[in-house]
Enzyme design. Structure first.
Site, mmCIF file in Angstrom:
data_model
loop_
_atom_site.group_PDB
_atom_site.id
_atom_site.type_symbol
_atom_site.label_atom_id
_atom_site.label_comp_id
_atom_site.label_asym_id
_atom_site.label_seq_id
_atom_site.Cartn_x
_atom_site.Cartn_y
_atom_site.Cartn_z
ATOM 1 N N ASP A 132 21.217 -0.708 -3.935
ATOM 2 C CA ASP A 132 20.225 -1.492 -4.678
ATOM 3 C C ASP A 132 19.197 -0.592 -5.368
ATOM 4 O OD1 ASP A 132 21.670 -3.481 -3.487
ATOM 5 O OD2 ASP A 132 20.028 -4.313 -2.307
ATOM 6 N N ASP A 143 13.765 -4.121 -8.062
ATOM 7 C CA ASP A 143 14.713 -4.454 -7.008
ATOM 8 C C ASP A 143 14.407 -3.739 -5.696
ATOM 9 O OD1 ASP A 143 16.460 -6.083 -8.732
ATOM 10 O OD2 ASP A 143 16.748 -4.186 -9.780
ATOM 11 N N GLY A 144 13.709 -2.606 -5.777
ATOM 12 C CA GLY A 144 13.435 -1.814 -4.584
ATOM 13 C C GLY A 144 12.626 -2.567 -3.542
ATOM 14 N N GLU A 151 0.808 -1.225 0.000
ATOM 15 C CA GLU A 151 0.000 0.000 0.000
ATOM 16 C C GLU A 151 0.835 1.265 0.000
ATOM 17 O OE1 GLU A 151 -2.417 -0.624 3.437
ATOM 18 O OE2 GLU A 151 -3.358 -2.397 2.540
ATOM 19 N N ASN A 159 7.796 0.986 2.148
ATOM 20 C CA ASN A 159 8.133 0.392 3.456
ATOM 21 C C ASN A 159 7.089 -0.565 4.016
ATOM 22 O OD1 ASN A 159 10.784 1.168 4.004
ATOM 23 N ND2 ASN A 159 10.105 3.231 4.551
ATOM 24 N N ASP A 177 19.999 6.715 -12.361
ATOM 25 C CA ASP A 177 18.949 5.873 -11.776
ATOM 26 C C ASP A 177 17.837 6.746 -11.168
ATOM 27 O OD1 ASP A 177 17.548 3.705 -10.904
ATOM 28 O OD2 ASP A 177 18.979 3.092 -9.359
HETATM 29 P P1 ADP Z 1 10.939 -0.107 -9.884
HETATM 30 O O1 ADP Z 1 11.930 -1.024 -10.499
HETATM 31 O O2 ADP Z 1 9.837 0.204 -10.818
HETATM 32 O O3 ADP Z 1 11.599 1.098 -9.296
HETATM 33 P P2 ADP Z 1 10.733 -1.054 -7.191
HETATM 34 O O4 ADP Z 1 10.410 -2.408 -6.696
HETATM 35 O O5 ADP Z 1 12.139 -0.629 -7.110
HETATM 36 O O6 ADP Z 1 10.252 -0.932 -8.700
HETATM 37 O O7 ADP Z 1 9.789 -0.062 -6.407
HETATM 38 C C1 ADP Z 1 9.946 1.326 -6.428
HETATM 39 C C2 ADP Z 1 9.606 1.919 -5.079
HETATM 40 O O8 ADP Z 1 8.228 1.788 -4.778
HETATM 41 C C3 ADP Z 1 10.340 1.265 -3.911
HETATM 42 O O9 ADP Z 1 11.099 2.262 -3.272
HETATM 43 C C4 ADP Z 1 9.225 0.791 -2.983
HETATM 44 O O10 ADP Z 1 9.557 1.051 -1.642
HETATM 45 C C5 ADP Z 1 8.072 1.634 -3.382
HETATM 46 N N1 ADP Z 1 6.740 1.059 -3.122
HETATM 47 C C6 ADP Z 1 6.409 -0.197 -2.792
HETATM 48 N N2 ADP Z 1 5.065 -0.345 -2.697
HETATM 49 C C7 ADP Z 1 4.532 0.866 -2.974
HETATM 50 C C8 ADP Z 1 3.193 1.367 -3.063
HETATM 51 N N3 ADP Z 1 2.151 0.587 -2.852
HETATM 52 N N4 ADP Z 1 3.034 2.661 -3.404
HETATM 53 C C9 ADP Z 1 4.085 3.453 -3.661
HETATM 54 N N5 ADP Z 1 5.367 3.044 -3.599
HETATM 55 C C10 ADP Z 1 5.596 1.766 -3.262
HETATM 56 MG MG MG Z 2 13.667 0.725 -8.074
#
Ligand code: ADP
Ligand code: MG
Length: 407
Positions: A384, A78-79, A52, A55, A175
């Site tokens: 990362d 990866d996030g 949602e 974090n 990035d």
């Molecule tokens: P991308 O490769 O598209 O950047 P990531 O997995 O790295 O995908 O996610 C990007 C960011 O979104 C991460 O920092 C993560 O913490 C955050 N995130 C995760 N869930 C949500 C959410 N529901 N709404 C907004 N941001 C989110």
């Molecule tokens: Mg990312």
């Protein structure tokens, strides 16, 4: 101890974290179209958590009872995996929790871990949805391998765990600056690279490392400064003790577990193990004598990576062959590289041929530990792919600390 390679049990129950905004914002529909049918054919059960907020996954990985799950799977970039790894390491029972097999289903714009796993398994480099289908197949097969993690300590006392990269300079700028082109998928890195090239700048600071090569081995001759005649064996031994104590202190302190004294194994009945960063000296002291300090103090980029890919079509470290090679690959480019050479390197990175250019500006060293000390505090540093505060930091590899489902 015990056999490190294993298979997911059958029947098998997954906990899947899905970021609905990852990549193009299509993660949920990609899940239904590609992942769901394969999981049901393989008779793999799962619970799906759609995150949602940022974090959210980290909090769940830190607090949730994970006993009934055989693996934790991330469907995003990866996030989100970074959140899960660090959430597990936040737990009092981190040493058990971090052995829970992890799985990656690529649905972000940065899918470096998925692309790397795909490469290690011998498959050719592909983009989504093919990459997602391959990774879903790995999950169905359920082969689990140990995965190295890098323990990173920052000057302000944060302790971070990384499976992919630490970047400072050109790469982290691209990035983060390219986040605004997120809707374009991985093309965002190409556009970001071109934009940043026109505004190329340098980054001031100090870089040091512990070479992976043992002193006195023949291959070490290419690394200047590796053989330090002043570094006697006994010095190194006594240093190691001191460094160990200090890093335990850092670790406990950053987790609010109390003072150095309280970290001697006495907390909560003495059952909380500590992770020792035995290679690192305290950040407010100089690096150990047998480390190498890079003579340049102005860089275009500094990059420490553990995986072969930095993105689905960024084959940045072709020398990486697996998840558990116990190495960090340090790359740096000192100031002075012509724009045209930098552009050529990045274009060649798509198929990994940049290393064959023998570009005199690009330095690569396999290391066990490194330290990056930016002189300013305004640059972008990522771990990362996630931004952290710009401050001195150091890291060391921990062989097979984590486990990942791979091909
Ligand atoms: P991308 O490769 O598209 O950047 P990531 O997995 O790295 O995908 O996610 C990007 C960011 O979104 C991460 O920092 C993560 O913490 C955050 N995130 C995760 N869930 C949500 C959410 N529901 N709404 C907004 N941001 C989110
Ligand atoms: Mg990312």
């Amino acid at each position: 101890g015990g056999a490190e390679y294993s298979l997911l049990p059958r029947p098998c129950q997954l906990l899947i974290f899905l970021n609905p905004h990852g990549g193009h914002g299509a993660a949920l529909s990609l899940f239904k179209e590609h992942v769901l049918p394969m999981l049901s054919k393989a008779e793999i059960g799962f619970s799906l958590i759609v995150t949602e907020r940022p974090n959210h996954a980290r909090e769940l990985a830190r607090e949730k009872n994970l006993d009934r799950f055989d693996a934790l799977v991330v469907m995003s970039g990866d996030g989100l995996m970074y959140e899960v790894v660090n959430g597990l390491m936040d737990r009092p029972d981190w040493s058990v929790a971090i052995k829970k097999p992890l799985g990656i289903l690529p649905a972000g714009s940065g899918n470096a871990l998925a692309a790397s796993v795909n490469h290690y398994s011998g498959h050719k480099q592909v983009m989504n949805p093919d990459l997602l289908i391959n990774c879903t197949f790995y999950l169905c097969k359920g082969l689990v391998s140990p995965m190295d993690l890098v323990s990173i300590i920052t000057a302000s006392g944060k302790h971070i765990f990384s499976f992919l990269s630490v970047a400072w300079g050109f790469v982290s700028d691209v990035d983060i600056e390219s986040e605004k082109y997120r809707m374009l998928g991985s093309i965002r890195f190409t556009i970001g690279t071109l934009v940043r090239l026109t505004a190329l700048r340098t980054y001031k600071g100090r870089v040091s490392y512990l070479p992976a090569e043992e002193e006195g081995t023949s291959a070490s001759t290419t690394i200047p400064g590796l053989l330090d005649p002043n570094s006697s064996h006994s010095e190194r031994l006594s240093f190691g003790t001191q460094a160990r104590q200090n890093s335990i202190y850092n670790f406990c302190n950053s987790n609010n577990m109390g003072t150095m004294e309280g970290c001697g194994g006495h907390q909560r009945g003495g059952d909380i193990p500590t992770l020792e960063d035995s290679l690192l000296a305290p950040l407010d002291q100089s690096v150990p004598k047998h480390w190498t300090v890079v003579k340049e103090e102005k860089f275009v980029l500094v990059l420490a990576v553990q995986q072969s890919h930095l993105g689905a079509d960024l084959f940045s470290a072709p020398m990486v062959t697996g998840l558990n090679d116990r190495l960090i690959h340090l790359f740096y480019i000192p100031a002075g590289i012509p724009r045209s050479s930098l552009l050529k390197l990045f274009l060649a990175m798509e198929d990994g041929t940049h290393m064959t250019h023998n570009c005199p500006h690009l330095v690569h060293v396999p290391v066990k530990a490194f330290r990056i000390e930016p002189f300013g505090s305004k640059d972008i540093i990522t771990v990362d792919g996630e931004v952290i505060e710009c401050e001195p930091l150091q890291g060391q590899v921990h062989s097979g600390l984590g486990r990942l489902v791979n091909g």
